[in-house]
Design a protein around this motif. Structure first.
Motif, PDB file in Angstrom:
ATOM      1  N   ALA A 667       0.850  -1.190   0.000  1.00 30.00           N
ATOM      2  CA  ALA A 667       0.000   0.000   0.000  1.00 30.00           C
ATOM      3  C   ALA A 667       0.883   1.236   0.000  1.00 30.00           C
ATOM      4  O   ALA A 667       1.007   1.919   1.003  1.00 30.00           O
ATOM      5  CB  ALA A 667      -0.904  -0.015   1.228  1.00 30.00           C
ATOM      6  N   ALA A 668       1.526   1.483  -1.122  1.00 30.98           N
ATOM      7  CA  ALA A 668       2.567   2.516  -1.157  1.00 30.98           C
ATOM      8  C   ALA A 668       2.037   3.906  -0.811  1.00 30.98           C
ATOM      9  O   ALA A 668       2.719   4.684  -0.165  1.00 30.98           O
ATOM     10  CB  ALA A 668       3.228   2.528  -2.530  1.00 30.98           C
ATOM     11  N   GLN A 669       0.824   4.224  -1.213  1.00 33.95           N
ATOM     12  CA  GLN A 669       0.296   5.557  -0.926  1.00 33.95           C
ATOM     13  C   GLN A 669      -0.169   5.705   0.521  1.00 33.95           C
ATOM     14  O   GLN A 669       0.156   6.664   1.201  1.00 33.95           O
ATOM     15  CB  GLN A 669      -0.881   5.872  -1.863  1.00 33.95           C
ATOM     16  CG  GLN A 669      -0.490   6.557  -3.155  1.00 33.95           C
ATOM     17  CD  GLN A 669       0.024   7.973  -2.923  1.00 33.95           C
ATOM     18  OE1 GLN A 669      -0.388   8.652  -1.995  1.00 33.95           O
ATOM     19  NE2 GLN A 669       0.945   8.402  -3.773  1.00 33.95           N
ATOM     20  N   ALA A 670      -0.952   4.710   0.962  1.00 32.23           N
ATOM     21  CA  ALA A 670      -1.583   4.836   2.279  1.00 32.23           C
ATOM     22  C   ALA A 670      -0.642   4.466   3.416  1.00 32.23           C
ATOM     23  O   ALA A 670      -0.807   4.910   4.544  1.00 32.23           O
ATOM     24  CB  ALA A 670      -2.832   3.970   2.334  1.00 32.23           C
ATOM     25  N   GLY A 671       0.360   3.617   3.131  1.00 34.96           N
ATOM     26  CA  GLY A 671       1.206   3.124   4.205  1.00 34.96           C
ATOM     27  C   GLY A 671       0.451   2.112   5.047  1.00 34.96           C
ATOM     28  O   GLY A 671      -0.672   1.738   4.712  1.00 34.96           O
TER      29      GLY A 671
END
Ligand code: C2E
Ligand code: MG
Ligand code: MG
Length: 712
Positions: A667-671
């Motif tokens: 989940a690269a954007q949300a972390g």
């Protein structure tokens, strides 16, 4: 019995006849825990008794809330363990009475003080596996006769480990004894200092053995005195016995001797706090005060037995005085608002104001907001104050509009307790309707600390903005921010306190902080109001940074409403063109870190504890960290573990920690985020929420940004 507004899950109810049985006994709270979705839902709640979040929530959030606001600090660990989601289902199934778990904790009362409550968890599958739902009942500890509400549970009256009675029994029998015994009895709270460390040094088995031995000794005291001995769990014991100082000194020496059987270290000591019956109060009160005295006993290495003295409680008494006067003060209009203008930096024209509450007592003295607001917040009464303030502001805006004047927006403060206890957006809707006001005459200030990882706050902000309210983040830079929060900042305006400018150091650190925050805000397109600007130099500095708005004594102090009216009645004093809001750009985590948007000062002073983790094959390195991380974990620990940072996480959690990082990569954007136990300084293990972002990687190397925050 009261109405149950939400239905239970019928499939579970059918599977679990126990539930029906439990519903027949009076309880204060009923919650449904959906173990698969990790969510909880309130089914029933006794109004006005305990502070509690309503509706539905993520399990983690609810647990976090409970630890922060509802549960007595001494019970945090036990409460956390009892509710640990990852093992809950197994524990329910493995329990002596399958499907039933029970424990008691001290819950905070809205009216102030604490009360024992017994929580009974009943679990059941939904039409067989794999779904699993549990129901949590909260019973008032005071009314819970042994075996009554918990007919189904086998939870013994005595602890298996120590053979001593448990708290339910201690308090219920204690209540009877108290009415029979004269004033020369006392309650003794006993704590084994550094017991966690003891467990680490000598192993858990030895720890248990020590507890069992202390239990056996206290059991003898119970028998010899005709009093009571209790084991509260962890390393907490209590006695209700005749008061005799030589007996207590002997007890201290005997317990100490038991500890010394395991090793000669002087660090492990018992601490005894004593409260005498003649001081008055219920058995619970006596115990609470004895526990307070225990904390004081620990302060002094030489006096490990301390008698309770009311000055130990001084702060709490002052709290009560404020609370008891507050309701009347509200009715008698001793509370009123003042307005502090918010101005254009260039020229100082007024663009709006912030409403600030004041309390003037009949004798003319002022109670500072910094004194009574935290107390009202702590005990859950702040919504009473805030609703009053919001209404005053709306009523004033109405009168101003009715007089045919030019409206300027007024900010109101919203505390995070407001957000937990009432539906803030709906409440403002009602107010706008009641006073027929347009939405743009009210702005809403929410303090930064409220935003931290909190869905309810984020959701409230979103709904307020959808309704058209301007939302301001107050007290920005007070140090709670995580990078994720900055990135997703869903507010219209940031308020930044100019006290940074008054940080008195040679390397002009405060100025650098201001500068980097302002740069970041500019990159993100969020305007800033600088608060607390007092001098021409400060104004010049702000002007140099191109900050457009200020609120501070330099232009105006908070003033009575009539003075404000006079000020803004003259068109040359005001600018009603509104706040200049830019279009927001979406930033990527990596850009924030690598494009020099974040200065070192920012990383060290604005953000909470954070660091960069690098993974190369099986080799992990902590390649960078900020000062706050070392405040949190301890300098030495960090230095010792730079090249094996995963060892800071207790072994049983390490797998989950790696899983979190993997999740962050997906989940690269949300972390990704989760709470873990961590070894922090002095052998203490603490719950810490970890937030991780994948920053990228090449040639077998992966980099993560990791930020941390204590979970309770
Ligand atoms: P805040 O919302 O950040 O309010 C700004 C505080 O900064 C106010 O203090 C204001 O008087 C002070 N201030 C403004 N300019 C200057 C300056 O140039 N120098 C200095 N030294 N101080 C300046 P106040 O009124 O004492 O309020 C303190 C805090 O109490 C507020 O901080 C806010 O968090 C809380 N508060 C005040 N009124 C309310 C209210 O109605 N509801 C809630 N929930 N909180 C309130
Ligand atoms: Mg404010
Ligand atoms: Mg502020």
């Amino acid at each position: 019995m009261d109405l149950i507004p939400f239905p239970l899950n019928p499939a579970v109810e059918q599977d679990c006849p126990l539930l029906t049985q439990m519903l027949l006994t009076p309880f204060d709270e009923l919650l449904e825990l959906d173990l698969k979705r990790a969510r909880i839902r309130f089914i029933r709640h006794t109004e006005g008794k305990y502070l509690a979040p309503m509706g539905e929530a993520a399990y983690e959030d609810a647990l976090h809330y409970a630890l922060e606001y509802m549960i007595h600090p001494s019970d945090h660990d036990a409460y956390f363990q009892f509710h640990e989601l990852s093992t809950l289902r197994q524990r329910l199934e493995a329990s002596d009475t399958p499907g039933v778990l029970r424990a008691s904790f001290r819950f905070k009362l809205i009216a102030g003080g604490w009360r024992w409550g017994s929580e009974v968890l009943i679990g059941g599958t939904v039409n067989g596996a794999p779904e699993y739902v549990a129901y949590s009942f909260l019973y008032d500890g005071g009314d819970l006769a042994p075996g009554q509400a918990g007919t189904a549970d086998s939870c013994a009256m005595r602890s298996e480990l120590t053979g001593l009675r448990r708290e339910d029994s201690f308090f219920s029998v204690g209540r009877r004894l108290l009415s029979a015994h004269p004033a020369n009895w006392c309650v003794v709270a006993i704590d084994l200092e550094q017991f966690k460390l003891f467990n680490e040094w000598y192993g858990r088995e030895k720890g248990d053995l020590l507890l069992a031995k202390v239990g056996a000794m206290l059991n003898i005291v119970e028998q010899n005195t005709g009093g009571l001995a209790c084991y509260f769990g962890q390393d907490d014991f209590a006695l209700f016995v005749p008061w005799e100082s030589s007996v207590l000194e002997r007890l201290f020496t005997d317990i100490h001797a038991l500890i010394k059987e395991f090793g000669t270290s002087v660090g492990f000591m018992p601490a005894l706090g004593v409260c005498r019956v003649e001081d008055g109060g219920s058995i619970e009160d006596l115990y609470d005060r004895a526990a307070v005295a225990t904390r004081h006993a620990k302060e002094n290495f030489h006096t490990r037995i301390r008698l309770f003295d009311p000055s130990m409680y001084a702060k709490t008494d002052a709290d009560y005085r404020i609370l008891s006067e507050f309701q009347r003060a509200l009715q008698d209009r001793e509370l009123f608002i003042v307005l502090q203008p918010q101005c254009k930096t260039a020229g100082g024209k007024v663009v709006g104001a912030e409403s600030l509450v004041r309390w003037r007592k009949p004798d003319g003295s002022l109670v500072p907001p910094g004194v009574f607001i935290p107390v009202l917040e702590r005990y859950g009464f702040i919504p009473d104050l805030d609703k009053y303030v919001w209404e005053e502001v709306c009523a004033w805006q109405r009168s101003w509009l009715d007089a045919g004047r030019t409206p300027l927006p007024v900010s109101v403060n919203v505390s995070r307790i407001d957000i937990y206890t009432i539906d803030v957006p709906d409440y403002f809707d009602l107010l706008l309707e009641k006073y027929s006001l347009p939405v743009d005459v009210i702005k809403i200030e929410i303090t930064e600390s409220a935003y931290v990882d909190n869905n309810r706050v984020v959701d409230t902000v979103r709904r307020l903005r959808e309704k058209g309210f301007l939302v301001l983040m107050d007290d920005f830079g007070s140090g709670y921010s995580s990078l994720n929060m900055l990135r997703n900042l869903n507010v219209d305006i940031i308020k930044l306190d100019a006290h940074f400018l008054r940080m008195n150091d040679e390397d002009r650190k405060g100025m650098q902080i201001m500068e980097s925050v302002v740069n970041l805000a500019r990159t993100m397109g969020v305007p800033i109001i600088v608060e607390g600007v007092e001098t021409q130099e400060e104004l010049d500095f702000i002007t140099g940074l191109d900050c457009q708005y200020v609120q501070g004594f330099f232009f105006y102090r908070p003033m009575p409403v009539p003075d404000y009216e006079k000020l803004i009645a003259s068109p040359e004093n005001i600018d009603n063109s509104g706040f200049f809001l830019n279009a927001r750009e979406k930033l990527r985590m990596r850009d924030l870190l690598y494009q020099n948007v974040l200065s070192d000062e920012m990383l060290n002073s604005i953000l909470g504890p954070a660091g960069i983790l690098e993974e190369r094959g099986e080799q992990w390195t902590l390649t960078a960290y900020n000062h706050r991380l070392y405040d949190l974990l301890g300098v030495e620990r960090i230095r010792d573990h730079m090249h094996e940072p995963l060892e800071l996480v207790p072994e049983e959690n390490r797998q989950d920690f790696r899983a979190l990082l993997e999740q962050a990569q997906t989940a690269a954007q949300a972390g990704a985020q989760q709470a873990f136990s961590f070894h922090i300084a002095d052998g203490v293990v603490a719950r810490i929420r970890v937030e991780a972002f994948y920053l990228g990687g090449s040639e077998g190397r992966k980099t993560y940004y990791v930020s941390m925050r204590t979970a309770s």
